[in-house]
Scaffold this motif. Structure first.
Motif, PDB file in Angstrom:
ATOM      1  N   PRO A   1       2.174  14.467  -3.577  1.00 45.93           N
ATOM      2  CA  PRO A   1       1.388  13.224  -3.531  1.00 45.93           C
ATOM      3  C   PRO A   1       1.045  12.665  -4.912  1.00 45.93           C
ATOM      4  O   PRO A   1       1.003  11.455  -5.105  1.00 45.93           O
ATOM      5  CB  PRO A   1       0.132  13.639  -2.763  1.00 45.93           C
ATOM      6  CG  PRO A   1       0.615  14.721  -1.850  1.00 45.93           C
ATOM      7  CD  PRO A   1       1.632  15.485  -2.657  1.00 45.93           C
TER       8      PRO A   1
ATOM      9  N   LYS B   1       8.980   8.654  -2.631  1.00 42.37           N
ATOM     10  CA  LYS B   1       7.677   8.665  -1.966  1.00 42.37           C
ATOM     11  C   LYS B   1       7.127   7.241  -1.940  1.00 42.37           C
ATOM     12  O   LYS B   1       7.485   6.408  -2.786  1.00 42.37           O
ATOM     13  CB  LYS B   1       6.688   9.574  -2.717  1.00 42.37           C
ATOM     14  CG  LYS B   1       6.998  11.056  -2.625  1.00 42.37           C
ATOM     15  CD  LYS B   1       6.602  11.636  -1.297  1.00 42.37           C
ATOM     16  CE  LYS B   1       6.809  13.151  -1.268  1.00 42.37           C
ATOM     17  NZ  LYS B   1       6.494  13.728   0.052  1.00 42.37           N
ATOM     18  N   ASN B   2       6.240   6.986  -1.019  1.00 40.87           N
ATOM     19  CA  ASN B   2       5.632   5.662  -0.925  1.00 40.87           C
ATOM     20  C   ASN B   2       4.437   5.599  -1.880  1.00 40.87           C
ATOM     21  O   ASN B   2       3.281   5.689  -1.483  1.00 40.87           O
ATOM     22  CB  ASN B   2       5.190   5.395   0.520  1.00 40.87           C
ATOM     23  CG  ASN B   2       4.671   3.979   0.704  1.00 40.87           C
ATOM     24  OD1 ASN B   2       5.011   3.085  -0.071  1.00 40.87           O
ATOM     25  ND2 ASN B   2       3.843   3.784   1.712  1.00 40.87           N
ATOM     26  N   TRP B   3       4.750   5.453  -3.181  1.00 35.49           N
ATOM     27  CA  TRP B   3       3.702   5.445  -4.191  1.00 35.49           C
ATOM     28  C   TRP B   3       2.808   4.220  -4.027  1.00 35.49           C
ATOM     29  O   TRP B   3       3.280   3.117  -3.748  1.00 35.49           O
ATOM     30  CB  TRP B   3       4.305   5.426  -5.599  1.00 35.49           C
ATOM     31  CG  TRP B   3       5.331   6.480  -5.857  1.00 35.49           C
ATOM     32  CD1 TRP B   3       6.656   6.297  -6.096  1.00 35.49           C
ATOM     33  CD2 TRP B   3       5.115   7.894  -5.909  1.00 35.49           C
ATOM     34  NE1 TRP B   3       7.285   7.502  -6.278  1.00 35.49           N
ATOM     35  CE2 TRP B   3       6.373   8.507  -6.174  1.00 35.49           C
ATOM     36  CE3 TRP B   3       3.992   8.717  -5.742  1.00 35.49           C
ATOM     37  CZ2 TRP B   3       6.526   9.878  -6.281  1.00 35.49           C
ATOM     38  CZ3 TRP B   3       4.152  10.097  -5.858  1.00 35.49           C
ATOM     39  CH2 TRP B   3       5.396  10.661  -6.126  1.00 35.49           C
TER      40      TRP B   3
ATOM     41  N   GLU C   1      -4.349   6.551  -3.441  1.00 38.97           N
ATOM     42  CA  GLU C   1      -3.006   6.541  -2.853  1.00 38.97           C
ATOM     43  C   GLU C   1      -2.070   7.413  -3.699  1.00 38.97           C
ATOM     44  O   GLU C   1      -2.399   7.787  -4.823  1.00 38.97           O
ATOM     45  CB  GLU C   1      -2.472   5.100  -2.776  1.00 38.97           C
ATOM     46  CG  GLU C   1      -3.250   4.221  -1.804  1.00 38.97           C
ATOM     47  CD  GLU C   1      -2.769   2.774  -1.773  1.00 38.97           C
ATOM     48  OE1 GLU C   1      -1.807   2.436  -2.503  1.00 38.97           O
ATOM     49  OE2 GLU C   1      -3.363   1.975  -1.020  1.00 38.97           O
ATOM     50  N   TYR C   2      -0.911   7.747  -3.104  1.00 28.89           N
ATOM     51  CA  TYR C   2       0.075   8.556  -3.819  1.00 28.89           C
ATOM     52  C   TYR C   2       0.353   7.939  -5.201  1.00 28.89           C
ATOM     53  O   TYR C   2       0.489   6.711  -5.323  1.00 28.89           O
ATOM     54  CB  TYR C   2       1.386   8.622  -3.039  1.00 28.89           C
ATOM     55  CG  TYR C   2       1.410   9.633  -1.910  1.00 28.89           C
ATOM     56  CD1 TYR C   2       0.241  10.054  -1.277  1.00 28.89           C
ATOM     57  CD2 TYR C   2       2.627  10.176  -1.467  1.00 28.89           C
ATOM     58  CE1 TYR C   2       0.270  10.981  -0.249  1.00 28.89           C
ATOM     59  CE2 TYR C   2       2.667  11.103  -0.434  1.00 28.89           C
ATOM     60  CZ  TYR C   2       1.485  11.498   0.177  1.00 28.89           C
ATOM     61  OH  TYR C   2       1.520  12.410   1.198  1.00 28.89           O
TER      62      TYR C   2
ATOM     63  N   SER D   1       0.844  -1.198   0.000  1.00 23.17           N
ATOM     64  CA  SER D   1       0.000   0.000   0.000  1.00 23.17           C
ATOM     65  C   SER D   1       0.876   1.243   0.000  1.00 23.17           C
ATOM     66  O   SER D   1       1.931   1.279   0.636  1.00 23.17           O
ATOM     67  CB  SER D   1      -0.906   0.010   1.227  1.00 23.17           C
ATOM     68  OG  SER D   1      -1.817  -1.067   1.175  1.00 23.17           O
ATOM     69  N   GLY D   2       0.427   2.272  -0.712  1.00 29.46           N
ATOM     70  CA  GLY D   2       1.125   3.551  -0.701  1.00 29.46           C
ATOM     71  C   GLY D   2       0.513   4.478   0.335  1.00 29.46           C
ATOM     72  O   GLY D   2      -0.474   4.125   1.006  1.00 29.46           O
ATOM     73  N   ASN D   3       1.077   5.648   0.468  1.00 26.13           N
ATOM     74  CA  ASN D   3       0.490   6.655   1.355  1.00 26.13           C
ATOM     75  C   ASN D   3      -0.918   6.998   0.864  1.00 26.13           C
ATOM     76  O   ASN D   3      -1.151   7.115  -0.345  1.00 26.13           O
ATOM     77  CB  ASN D   3       1.343   7.920   1.373  1.00 26.13           C
ATOM     78  CG  ASN D   3       2.675   7.689   2.070  1.00 26.13           C
ATOM     79  OD1 ASN D   3       2.847   6.694   2.770  1.00 26.13           O
ATOM     80  ND2 ASN D   3       3.607   8.597   1.872  1.00 26.13           N
ATOM     81  N   LYS D   4      -1.837   7.173   1.772  1.00 25.41           N
ATOM     82  CA  LYS D   4      -3.222   7.451   1.407  1.00 25.41           C
ATOM     83  C   LYS D   4      -3.370   8.870   0.861  1.00 25.41           C
ATOM     84  O   LYS D   4      -2.697   9.803   1.307  1.00 25.41           O
ATOM     85  CB  LYS D   4      -4.145   7.267   2.615  1.00 25.41           C
ATOM     86  CG  LYS D   4      -4.162   5.846   3.165  1.00 25.41           C
ATOM     87  CD  LYS D   4      -4.590   4.839   2.102  1.00 25.41           C
ATOM     88  CE  LYS D   4      -4.570   3.410   2.619  1.00 25.41           C
ATOM     89  NZ  LYS D   4      -4.861   2.434   1.538  1.00 25.41           N
TER      90      LYS D   4
END
Length: 573
Positions: free
Chosen positions: A272, A300-302, A230-231, A168-171
């Protein structure tokens, strides 16, 4: 429906080539069935040649085209008995999809489930150094090896069905506007909704959506982003494409300026939602810099990576993508054909084709412009023909491409369509510069600054500029809905991809009827390449009307060419 006694239309050859009779009364119906499991190779006047390949069969399997459908289609329409080796080939490659499945074992390991004992032995030998565990009918590997192993297996014609899931990526919470910022009602067209739904319900989680130019692939991308929430990293072809993505995102979603960043030579805003280009990804700050800009993938946490115009993926980006298989991936394109035969890399590292809508169907429904295609065949002057006959292949192609008589035809077309919005597209800069100078038309090339390009595109959209001369930079992702005439004066050898993209420049919904002209030197190597270039569009149902230039050319005292002849239509392919 064609009567059973009239079914004989296909000759199946032992080299996996299918020959389809173009005069058969059921030609269109049969053609549509064939392209679901084979690819068009060439189109002589009376016969279309198709080829069945492993990847055409894998995509069929991934898309739910049944093996029975493929075999029964050939059986129903065959002229002669089907060679046994072809039936075996179809079964072997079709059934190979799904025999090797990647499943997630835990956060660090993947379980490779293999349904055949012989295949277990073969894969074990191929992956000996990467295997960290095994059991009855399965192997275990490190998740970091996911992409590398998929790429290795496909070299041996072993496709992987990858359902190992994704990190999962950043919301990123955002909504879709019903009323755009430009005060227009916004809704997803039914096929755009179908494409988004196909991706969201796709068990493998990553794949490619194929839709015609002008049909709103960007909107589909936005729909998938909205579902994922998500990102997102978006990789596109040019700065113009970046701006187009950004305009659409801000106009049609609740995302704000501070949430959408551009990563270009002039701006390095990672947000984002970040939009960059393939060129930026493969750019090195110095010759000794091996990392390029791969850090964009990891900064980034895509949760989602979108590959716009995925068919043009450069090799270094393939390699980068190999290492990020834990991220959801979406490919968007109008055509999956590649002249370097690297469709297998797209299939393996981005994903199978999961949604495809025919160009002609969207044209019939009014979502893209009705397009007519013409190939105008132009002779070489006697002086140029002598040089042509005494040159190597590459020089022959350039001489044919830059045939000065094309200028005469172009002059006629500019006069004929003086009330239209015209794009003149070519490959050779010297030719384009001459056209720009002769007809006093603005020219856009790779050297044109982004600011100047934006200004010219704006003037073309509002009608203050009626015609633009554009180099290869015009092949992709320029939004010019007013363009309704395209004149192709030269191109890259036999690039089907380029031909499709250039027609795509004039398919925007604002035009009800568009015309695509391709100027080709008669009885030259360019004519041979033109036939190959047109294959994808012919497969989509477009016909090229052949027009012969019967010009009576004279060279006046000023060394310029005068045409005292005429054009005559020779029928359609």
């Amino acid at each position: 429906m064609v009567a059973m006694e009239d079914n004989k239309a296909i000759t199946v050859q032992s080299d996996k080539t299918l020959l389809l009779d173009t005069h058969h009364p059921g030609f269109e119906e049969i053609r549509k069935k064939i392209i679901s499991f084979a690819e068009l190779v060439k189109t002589p006047e009376h016969i279309h040649f198709y080829r069945i390949t492993p990847i055409s069969l894998w995509n069929s399997a991934a898309n739910g085209v049944s093996l029975d459908f493929i075999l029964s289609c050939l059986e129903i329409y065959k002229k002669y008995d089907i060679p046994k080796n072809v039936t075996e080939y179809i079964k072997r490659h079709y059934l190979s999809y799904g025999k090797v499945i990647f499943e997630s074992l835990d956060e660090e390991r993947i379980k490779i489930v293999i349904s055949s004992e012989n295949l277990v032995e073969k894969i074990t030998a191929l992956l000996e150094k990467s295997i960290i565990g095994s059991g009855e009918g399965f192997l275990i590997i490190d998740k970091k090896q996911r992409g590398l192993i998929k790429a290795e297996l496909v070299k041996h014609l072993i496709p992987v069905k990858d359902i190992a899931g994704f990190d999962s990526g950043n919301k990123l919470k955002f909504g879709i506007r019903k009323q755009t910022l430009s005060n227009n009602e916004f809704f997803f067209r039914y096929y755009q909704s179908e494409a988004v739904y196909s991706y969201s319900g796709w068990k493998e989680g990553s794949g490619v959506i194929v839709l015609p130019c002008g049909s709103g692939k960007t909107i589909v991308g936005i729909g998938v982003m909205h579902d994922v929430q998500e990102y997102t990293l978006i990789i596109s072809t040019s700065v113009e494409a970046i701006r187009q993505w950004k305009r659409e995102l801000l106009d049609k979603t609740t995302l704000g300026e501070d949430e959408v960043g551009e990563y270009t030579a002039s701006r390095k805003d990672i947000r984002p939602v970040t939009i960059t280009t393939y060129n930026m990804l493969i750019h090195k700050n110095s010759k000794s810099d091996e990392k390029r800009n791969i850090n964009i993938f990891t900064d980034k946490n895509w949760g989602l990576i979108i590959y716009d115009e995925v068919h043009i993926l450069p090799a270094p980006v393939f390699r980068m993508t190999t290492f990020i298989q834990s991220k959801r991936r979406l490919g968007l394109t109008a055509t999956l054909v590649r002249e370097d035969n690297l469709e297998t890399e797209v299939f393996t590292l981005i994903g199978p084709k999961i949604y495809d809508y025919p160009w002609k169907a969207l044209e019939k429904e009014g979502w893209i412009a009705k397009a007519e295609c013409f190939e105008i065949r132009i002779p070489l002057l006697e002086r140029d023909n002598f040089n042509y006959m005494n040159s190597n292949q590459r020089t022959k192609f350039r001489l044919a491409s830059e045939n000065p008589l094309k200028i005469c035809i172009l002059k006629n077309l500019l006069e004929k369509h003086k009330n239209n919005h015209i794009l003149i597209i070519g490959h050779y800069l010297s030719q384009l510069e001459e056209i720009s100078k002769l007809f006093n038309l603005p020219l856009i090339t790779g050297e044109t600054s982004n600011a100047d390009r934006e200004k010219l595109y704006f003037e073309f959209r509002n009608g203050s500029v009626q015609a633009l001369v554009i180099s290869r930079v015009g092949n992709f992702s320029i939004d010019l809905p007013s363009a309704d005439i395209a004149v192709q004066v030269s191109g890259i050898f036999g690039s089907r991809q380029e031909e499709a993209q250039r027609l795509g420049r004039i398919l925007r919904p604002q035009s009800e009827r568009s015309i695509f002209y391709s100027l080709v030197s008669k009885d030259t190597i360019e004519e041979d390449f033109a036939k190959k270039r047109q294959l994808f569009l012919v497969e989509q149902g477009y016909n090229y009307v052949i027009i012969e230039d019967n010009g009576n050319y004279e060279i006046n005292n000023g060394n310029s060419v005068i045409n005292r002849g005429e054009l005559s239509e020779q029928g359609a392919w």
